[in-house]
Design a protein around this motif. Structure first.
Motif, PDB file in Angstrom:
ATOM      1  N   ALA A  41       4.730   2.821   0.054  1.00  0.00           N
ATOM      2  CA  ALA A  41       3.908   2.815   1.252  1.00  0.00           C
ATOM      3  C   ALA A  41       3.067   1.560   1.355  1.00  0.00           C
ATOM      4  CB  ALA A  41       3.013   4.051   1.270  1.00  0.00           C
ATOM      5  N   LEU A  42       2.444   1.167   0.257  1.00  0.00           N
ATOM      6  CA  LEU A  42       1.545   0.029   0.301  1.00  0.00           C
ATOM      7  C   LEU A  42       2.288  -1.286   0.429  1.00  0.00           C
ATOM      8  CD1 LEU A  42      -1.139   1.193  -2.257  1.00  0.00           C
ATOM      9  CD2 LEU A  42      -1.335   1.046   0.209  1.00  0.00           C
ATOM     10  N   LEU A  43       3.458  -1.384  -0.171  1.00  0.00           N
ATOM     11  CA  LEU A  43       4.224  -2.620  -0.046  1.00  0.00           C
ATOM     12  C   LEU A  43       4.655  -2.862   1.389  1.00  0.00           C
ATOM     13  CD1 LEU A  43       6.512  -2.664  -3.209  1.00  0.00           C
ATOM     14  CD2 LEU A  43       4.667  -4.228  -2.659  1.00  0.00           C
ATOM     15  N   THR A  44       4.747  -1.807   2.175  1.00  0.00           N
ATOM     16  CA  THR A  44       5.227  -1.944   3.550  1.00  0.00           C
ATOM     17  C   THR A  44       4.170  -1.601   4.574  1.00  0.00           C
ATOM     18  OG1 THR A  44       6.127   0.288   3.414  1.00  0.00           O
ATOM     19  CG2 THR A  44       7.614  -1.515   2.916  1.00  0.00           C
ATOM     20  N   GLY A  45       2.925  -1.395   4.115  1.00  0.00           N
ATOM     21  CA  GLY A  45       1.822  -1.175   5.038  1.00  0.00           C
ATOM     22  C   GLY A  45       1.814   0.177   5.687  1.00  0.00           C
ATOM     23  N   GLY A  46       2.272   1.220   4.978  1.00  0.00           N
ATOM     24  CA  GLY A  46       2.335   2.526   5.597  1.00  0.00           C
ATOM     25  C   GLY A  46       1.312   3.503   5.099  1.00  0.00           C
ATOM     26  N   THR A 125      -7.546  -2.964   8.847  1.00  0.00           N
ATOM     27  CA  THR A 125      -7.446  -1.516   9.017  1.00  0.00           C
ATOM     28  C   THR A 125      -6.033  -0.981   8.814  1.00  0.00           C
ATOM     29  OG1 THR A 125      -7.190  -1.830  11.415  1.00  0.00           O
ATOM     30  CG2 THR A 125      -9.422  -1.454  10.576  1.00  0.00           C
ATOM     31  N   THR A 126      -5.029  -1.822   8.978  1.00  0.00           N
ATOM     32  CA  THR A 126      -3.650  -1.377   8.768  1.00  0.00           C
ATOM     33  C   THR A 126      -3.434  -0.928   7.333  1.00  0.00           C
ATOM     34  OG1 THR A 126      -2.838  -2.885  10.462  1.00  0.00           O
ATOM     35  CG2 THR A 126      -1.222  -2.066   8.873  1.00  0.00           C
ATOM     36  N   TYR A 127      -4.142  -1.553   6.403  1.00  0.00           N
ATOM     37  CA  TYR A 127      -3.920  -1.294   4.987  1.00  0.00           C
ATOM     38  C   TYR A 127      -5.079  -0.579   4.302  1.00  0.00           C
ATOM     39  CZ  TYR A 127      -0.468  -4.811   6.163  1.00  0.00           C
ATOM     40  OH  TYR A 127       0.555  -5.491   6.781  1.00  0.00           O
ATOM     41  N   ALA A 128      -6.226  -0.514   4.951  1.00  0.00           N
ATOM     42  CA  ALA A 128      -7.387   0.108   4.326  1.00  0.00           C
ATOM     43  C   ALA A 128      -7.280   1.630   4.390  1.00  0.00           C
ATOM     44  CB  ALA A 128      -8.669  -0.357   5.015  1.00  0.00           C
ATOM     45  N   ASP A 129      -7.390   2.289   3.242  1.00  0.00           N
ATOM     46  CA  ASP A 129      -7.390   3.751   3.184  1.00  0.00           C
ATOM     47  C   ASP A 129      -8.762   4.195   2.668  1.00  0.00           C
ATOM     48  OD1 ASP A 129      -6.857   6.400   3.057  1.00  0.00           O
ATOM     49  OD2 ASP A 129      -5.284   6.274   1.543  1.00  0.00           O
ATOM     50  N   TRP A 130      -9.755   4.127   3.551  1.00  0.00           N
ATOM     51  CA  TRP A 130     -11.122   4.463   3.177  1.00  0.00           C
ATOM     52  C   TRP A 130     -11.237   5.908   2.734  1.00  0.00           C
ATOM     53  CZ3 TRP A 130     -15.417   3.424   1.178  1.00  0.00           C
ATOM     54  CH2 TRP A 130     -16.595   4.116   1.471  1.00  0.00           C
ATOM     55  N   THR A 178       4.860 -10.282   0.519  1.00  0.00           N
ATOM     56  CA  THR A 178       4.301 -11.306   1.399  1.00  0.00           C
ATOM     57  C   THR A 178       3.862 -10.773   2.752  1.00  0.00           C
ATOM     58  OG1 THR A 178       6.491 -11.906   2.265  1.00  0.00           O
ATOM     59  CG2 THR A 178       5.724 -13.070   0.301  1.00  0.00           C
ATOM     60  N   LYS A 179       4.114  -9.522   3.050  1.00  0.00           N
ATOM     61  CA  LYS A 179       3.652  -8.945   4.316  1.00  0.00           C
ATOM     62  C   LYS A 179       2.182  -8.567   4.247  1.00  0.00           C
ATOM     63  CE  LYS A 179       4.385  -5.181   7.617  1.00  0.00           C
ATOM     64  NZ  LYS A 179       5.185  -3.989   7.969  1.00  0.00           N
ATOM     65  N   ALA A 180       1.829  -7.808   3.239  1.00  0.00           N
ATOM     66  CA  ALA A 180       0.457  -7.316   3.137  1.00  0.00           C
ATOM     67  C   ALA A 180      -0.290  -7.862   1.930  1.00  0.00           C
ATOM     68  CB  ALA A 180       0.460  -5.795   3.071  1.00  0.00           C
ATOM     69  N   TYR A 181       0.458  -8.427   0.974  1.00  0.00           N
ATOM     70  CA  TYR A 181      -0.130  -8.889  -0.288  1.00  0.00           C
ATOM     71  C   TYR A 181      -0.944  -7.790  -0.957  1.00  0.00           C
ATOM     72  CZ  TYR A 181       1.492 -13.615   0.606  1.00  0.00           C
ATOM     73  OH  TYR A 181       2.288 -14.708   0.819  1.00  0.00           O
ATOM     74  N   ILE A 182      -0.346  -6.597  -0.998  1.00  0.00           N
ATOM     75  CA  ILE A 182      -0.939  -5.458  -1.676  1.00  0.00           C
ATOM     76  C   ILE A 182      -0.354  -5.355  -3.078  1.00  0.00           C
ATOM     77  CG2 ILE A 182      -1.168  -2.947  -1.716  1.00  0.00           C
ATOM     78  CD1 ILE A 182      -2.808  -4.100   0.496  1.00  0.00           C
ATOM     79  N   ALA A 210      -4.771   0.148  -5.272  1.00  0.00           N
ATOM     80  CA  ALA A 210      -4.068  -0.846  -4.463  1.00  0.00           C
ATOM     81  C   ALA A 210      -5.095  -1.886  -4.039  1.00  0.00           C
ATOM     82  CB  ALA A 210      -3.438  -0.196  -3.241  1.00  0.00           C
ATOM     83  N   VAL A 211      -4.863  -3.134  -4.394  1.00  0.00           N
ATOM     84  CA  VAL A 211      -5.783  -4.203  -4.030  1.00  0.00           C
ATOM     85  C   VAL A 211      -5.038  -5.238  -3.206  1.00  0.00           C
ATOM     86  CG1 VAL A 211      -7.263  -3.857  -6.041  1.00  0.00           C
ATOM     87  CG2 VAL A 211      -5.378  -5.465  -6.188  1.00  0.00           C
ATOM     88  N   GLN A 212      -5.736  -5.794  -2.246  1.00  0.00           N
ATOM     89  CA  GLN A 212      -5.133  -6.816  -1.397  1.00  0.00           C
ATOM     90  C   GLN A 212      -5.658  -8.173  -1.810  1.00  0.00           C
ATOM     91  OE1 GLN A 212      -6.230  -7.020   2.848  1.00  0.00           O
ATOM     92  NE2 GLN A 212      -4.047  -7.186   3.319  1.00  0.00           N
ATOM     93  N   CYS A 213      -4.738  -9.083  -2.110  1.00  0.00           N
ATOM     94  CA  CYS A 213      -5.119 -10.426  -2.553  1.00  0.00           C
ATOM     95  C   CYS A 213      -4.270 -11.442  -1.796  1.00  0.00           C
ATOM     96  CB  CYS A 213      -4.920 -10.581  -4.057  1.00  0.00           C
ATOM     97  SG  CYS A 213      -5.858  -9.436  -5.083  1.00  0.00           S
ATOM     98  N   ARG A 214      -4.685 -11.772  -0.601  1.00  0.00           N
ATOM     99  CA  ARG A 214      -3.959 -12.775   0.176  1.00  0.00           C
ATOM    100  C   ARG A 214      -4.218 -14.161  -0.402  1.00  0.00           C
ATOM    101  NH1 ARG A 214      -1.346 -11.039   4.481  1.00  0.00           N
ATOM    102  NH2 ARG A 214      -1.954  -9.110   5.562  1.00  0.00           N
ATOM    103  N   PRO A 215      -3.253 -15.067  -0.274  1.00  0.00           N
ATOM    104  CA  PRO A 215      -3.435 -16.430  -0.798  1.00  0.00           C
ATOM    105  C   PRO A 215      -4.701 -17.076  -0.242  1.00  0.00           C
ATOM    106  CG  PRO A 215      -1.150 -16.071  -0.162  1.00  0.00           C
ATOM    107  CD  PRO A 215      -1.916 -14.875   0.330  1.00  0.00           C
TER     108      PRO A 215
END
Length: 230
Positions: A41-46, A125-130, A178-182, A210-215
């Motif tokens: 789910a996280l690799l594809t932003g779901g 918000t697409t990737y944040a699961d508060w 490379t889509k979400a960098y999760i 799950a952590v997001q680390c964009r370049p």
């Protein structure tokens, strides 16, 4: 028996996030990663829209509402540390786990706890699961009871690593990241709990984050996985 801050052990979570929120990275990958649907789910932003499972709530009073918005108290975030400026996923995940396992009801209100935790989250918000994060905080009644006992906890992290299934998913489809960098990171450690009159104890802890680390950006927290993946 004195109530504790909700545990982040595997038994505290449900079996997984809703199937409707899982987007396959391929039929073969789904078969391999079915047991850790959070990776898919996280690799594809779901992951957006996940509700914290009821089993994560302490009994008998329950935990905070999964849809609860983080308050912004004028008095700040109490004892909750500010997120570090770290661009490496494992290092950020270990810092986040230590934050999640630490609290101090003597100096921090429930609203402050939530606001402090919210500062660690990604703003995408697409990737944040508060819901998966805020669901770790006890409901107002239980927090008040904990405060009556001056309950507090500190944490020691022993290690963090990429789960083998996450590494395999990347090997199967290197471009997926490379889509979400999760990034999915499992952290192990120990939580030391104390309360009034010298009472206390220690428990082993483990969590998959799950952590997001964009370049060229600092990492942020995206979600807490519904189960621990080693």
């Amino acid at each position: 028996m004195q109530k504790r801050f909700p545990s982040l052990s595997p038994s505290s979570y449900g079996a997984g996030w809703p199937a409707s929120k899982r987007v396959a990275i391929g039929a073969s990958a789904v078969a391999v990663l079915l047991a850790i649907a959070v990776v898919v789910a996280l690799l594809t932003g779901g992951s957006n829209g996940h509700r914290a499972p009821e089993t994560a709530a302490p009994t008998p009073t329950g935990s905070s509402s999964p849809s609860e918005a983080a308050p912004k108290p004028s008095s700040g975030s109490g004892s909750v540390p500010r997120p570090p400026q770290i661009a490496e996923p494992v290092a950020y995940a270990t810092a986040a786990a230590k934050m999640l396992w630490s609290y101090d009801t003597r100096t921090t209100s429930r609203d402050q706890q939530l606001a402090g935790m919210r500062a660690w989250m990604t703003t995408e918000t697409t990737y944040a699961d508060w819901a998966s994060v805020s669901g770790q905080v006890p409901d107002p009644v239980l927090w008040s009871r904990m405060a009556d006992q001056d309950q507090h906890a500190t944490a020691h992290v022993t290690e963090g690593h990429y789960p083998s299934a996450f590494k395999q998913a990347l090997a199967d489809d290197p471009s997926a990241i490379t889509k979400a960098y999760i990034y999915v990171v499992t952290v192990n450690g120990k939580q030391q709990i104390g309360w009034r009159s010298g009472g206390g104890g220690a428990e082993e802890r483990a969590v998959t984050l799950a952590v997001q680390c964009r370049p060229n950006h600092d990492c942020t927290l995206a979600a807490i996985a519904p189960s621990v993946t080693q």
